[in-house]
Design a protein around this motif. Structure first.
Motif, mmCIF file in Angstrom:
data_model
loop_
_atom_site.group_PDB
_atom_site.id
_atom_site.type_symbol
_atom_site.label_atom_id
_atom_site.label_comp_id
_atom_site.label_asym_id
_atom_site.label_seq_id
_atom_site.Cartn_x
_atom_site.Cartn_y
_atom_site.Cartn_z
ATOM 1 N N ILE A 1 0.868 -1.178 0.000
ATOM 2 C CA ILE A 1 0.000 0.000 0.000
ATOM 3 C C ILE A 1 0.904 1.226 0.000
ATOM 4 O O ILE A 1 1.763 1.377 0.875
ATOM 5 C CB ILE A 1 -0.918 0.046 1.227
ATOM 6 N N PHE A 2 0.748 2.093 -0.975
ATOM 7 C CA PHE A 2 1.543 3.318 -1.074
ATOM 8 C C PHE A 2 0.663 4.518 -0.737
ATOM 9 O O PHE A 2 -0.398 4.698 -1.337
ATOM 10 C CB PHE A 2 2.118 3.480 -2.479
ATOM 11 N N LEU B 1 6.223 9.996 0.745
ATOM 12 C CA LEU B 1 5.341 10.830 -0.067
ATOM 13 C C LEU B 1 5.885 11.066 -1.471
ATOM 14 O O LEU B 1 5.122 11.183 -2.433
ATOM 15 C CB LEU B 1 5.091 12.162 0.637
ATOM 16 N N ARG B 2 7.213 11.105 -1.583
ATOM 17 C CA ARG B 2 7.793 11.376 -2.903
ATOM 18 C C ARG B 2 7.676 10.186 -3.853
ATOM 19 O O ARG B 2 8.087 10.273 -5.016
ATOM 20 C CB ARG B 2 9.254 11.827 -2.759
ATOM 21 N N ASN B 3 7.109 9.084 -3.374
ATOM 22 C CA ASN B 3 6.777 8.000 -4.300
ATOM 23 C C ASN B 3 5.728 8.445 -5.306
ATOM 24 O O ASN B 3 5.463 7.728 -6.286
ATOM 25 C CB ASN B 3 6.268 6.770 -3.539
ATOM 26 N N LEU B 4 5.135 9.614 -5.070
ATOM 27 C CA LEU B 4 4.218 10.176 -6.061
ATOM 28 C C LEU B 4 4.907 10.315 -7.417
ATOM 29 O O LEU B 4 4.295 10.155 -8.466
ATOM 30 C CB LEU B 4 3.704 11.542 -5.587
ATOM 31 N N TRP B 5 6.223 10.597 -7.383
ATOM 32 C CA TRP B 5 7.002 10.704 -8.616
ATOM 33 C C TRP B 5 7.192 9.328 -9.268
ATOM 34 O O TRP B 5 7.562 9.260 -10.444
ATOM 35 C CB TRP B 5 8.374 11.306 -8.334
ATOM 36 N N CYS C 1 -1.988 -1.056 -3.957
ATOM 37 C CA CYS C 1 -2.970 -0.008 -3.674
ATOM 38 C C CYS C 1 -2.230 1.323 -3.519
ATOM 39 O O CYS C 1 -1.280 1.414 -2.732
ATOM 40 C CB CYS C 1 -3.729 -0.344 -2.389
ATOM 41 N N ILE C 2 -2.627 2.324 -4.274
ATOM 42 C CA ILE C 2 -2.016 3.656 -4.187
ATOM 43 C C ILE C 2 -3.065 4.622 -3.658
ATOM 44 O O ILE C 2 -4.110 4.823 -4.295
ATOM 45 C CB ILE C 2 -1.491 4.131 -5.548
ATOM 46 N N ILE C 3 -2.777 5.221 -2.513
ATOM 47 C CA ILE C 3 -3.697 6.186 -1.904
ATOM 48 C C ILE C 3 -3.080 7.575 -2.030
ATOM 49 O O ILE C 3 -2.036 7.852 -1.432
ATOM 50 C CB ILE C 3 -3.960 5.862 -0.425
ATOM 51 N N HIS C 4 -3.707 8.418 -2.813
ATOM 52 C CA HIS C 4 -3.246 9.803 -2.972
ATOM 53 C C HIS C 4 -4.039 10.680 -2.008
ATOM 54 O O HIS C 4 -5.239 10.890 -2.188
ATOM 55 C CB HIS C 4 -3.438 10.269 -4.409
#
Length: 439
Positions: free
Chosen positions: A300-301, A388-392, A405-408
């Motif tokens: 889960i990210f 949080l920088r896994n958004l990149w 699962c990616i939770i923004h």
């Protein structure tokens, strides 16, 4: 794709140099395992490498083992012993073992007391103890440790003093007024430095009405004038927090503004690089995206902006008995460089390479799980990665772990901006960054 990796993985040249040093030291230690100094060099180099380039904590067990070997080779009254034990405590804290950190740091403090060392030698130990106690939820004890650290550092170490004043949930009136005086002395010393002329223009009613004590003037204030001016950042943020709690908002804002201007003078925010990275990512990761096809759904990210509520989301997820929160020490970004090289080779089997790196990530994250929480060895069904920088790196996540699962986490931009502006990001978690209400 390298741009996305670079956004989350700075210091490549320093990392390579430290890795070469580690390789050499491993050979030396193997030849002389009883040499405490070699063990210490290996431990500190691994520790520095972990700080510069966290990769899910893979280096921490080896560094801890080397620190302990160094301690075993020294008498407890050796001048290095306390420092090594303090380093070990800091390492364990970084490795998601706050209980182990508390044990080592407490032992180091007891040894310092037994050796009757001057109190200021213990400031760093007390500060890290406060961080460890905060991590396990012992907040009252943590605040007490921070207060002791601040008073131990006062008159000796501006860096430890400032961070210890900024770290607790709140500070008392006496500590706050002392911080006001130290901050004023710092502004007087540093206003002559290039780029800090704005300090001369600061008009603060609380500080302007006070005469500095002799202990903050002349040679007695060398501990301030000899420090880096960025240490004033944490003081100004701490004073802002104090006045904000008293609802003295105008004065609170003045200190907050000065703190951010000081931060920006040292580490100005460069949005142009991030804009370039974003353009590269959007150009590279277009549908259809190649995939490992791995059916593992344990990851889960949690991604997004700082101060957007990500910690709350992580805590909510971790409240489930089969979920472990691994925090922000990610194992993902360091894998991207090698993955890029493998995928760029001609005639490479993309699926095989992606599966290899997917499993490497999952293995590294599993190592972060405390065994005592799952004594049966089964481990949790889900692991939360809150870097949080896994958004990149969402494109990489889709390639490696298509069922993750990616939770923004999203919050109103104005709330995020103001909350970021009021948070001194650099004093605990790595390189400082500046924020501006205009950008």
């Amino acid at each position: 794709a390298a741009a996305a990796a670079a956004a989350a993985q700075p210091g490549a040249e320093d990392k390579a140099s430290l890795e070469r040093d580690v390789a050499t030291l491993r050979i030396d230690v193997e030849r002389q395992p009883g040499n405490a100094m070699l063990q210490l060099q290996l431990a500190t180099t691994l520790h520095q490498l972990n700080h510069l380039n966290p990769d899910g904590g893979s280096r921490i067990p080896e560094a801890a083992k080397a620190y302990r070997a160094a301690l075993d080779g020294l008498p407890a009254d050796d001048s290095l012993y306390i420092n090594i034990q303090g380093n070990l405590g800091a390492l364990l804290l970084a490795g998601n073992d706050p209980e182990g950190a508390i044990q080592e740091l407490s032992a180091a403090l007891q040894q310092a007391q037994a050796q009757q060392l001057p109190l200021h030698h213990s400031a760093g130990l007390l500060f890290n103890l406060g961080k460890a106690l905060t991590t396990v939820g012992r907040l009252k004890e943590a605040d007490e440790a921070y207060a002791e650290a601040a008073q131990a550092a006062y008159g000796h170490d501006l860096s430890s003093y400032s961070k210890s004043i900024a770290a607790p949930r709140s500070i008392g009136e006496e500590a706050a007024m002392q911080a006001v005086q130290v901050a004023k002395a710092g502004r007087l010393f540093f206003q002559q430095q290039q780029g800090l002329g704005f300090l001369r223009e600061a008009k603060l009613a609380d500080a302007d009405s006070q005469v500095l004590p002799q202990s903050l003037q002349g040679e007695q204030a060398d501990w301030i004038s000899s420090a880096a001016s960025i240490e004033l950042v944490w003081l100004h943020f701490a004073i802002h927090k104090h006045y904000h709690s008293l609802k003295q908002y105008n004065l609170a804002w003045q200190y907050l503004d000065l703190g951010n201007r000081l931060m920006a003078a040292h580490t100005p925010h460069r949005h142009e690089q991030e804009e370039r990275n974003l353009r590269h990512i959007k150009a590279i990761f277009r549908a259809p995206i190649i995939s490992s096809g791995l059916q593992n759904d344990s990851a889960i990210f949690v991604v997004g902006m700082p101060r957007s509520g990500s910690t709350l989301v992580e805590q909510m997820l971790a409240s489930h008995s089969q979920v472990h929160a691994a925090g922000e020490d990610t194992a993902l970004a360091p894998l991207t460089t090698g993955l890029n090289k493998q995928l760029s080779k001609p005639d490479v089997d993309h699926t095989r390479v992606l599966r290899k790196y997917s499993k490497r990530y999952l293995t590294r994250m599993r190592r972060l799980v405390p065994k005592q929480q799952w004594p049966d060895g089964a481990g949790p069904k889900r692991i939360v990665d809150k870097m949080l920088r896994n958004l990149w790196l969402v494109g990489y996540i889709q390639m490696l772990l298509p069922r993750a699962c990616i939770i923004h986490v999203a919050r109103h931009p104005l709330d995020v901006a103001l909350s970021c502006y009021a948070q001194p990001f650099g004093y605990r978690w790595g390189p400082a960054r500046s924020w501006s209400p205009q950008t």
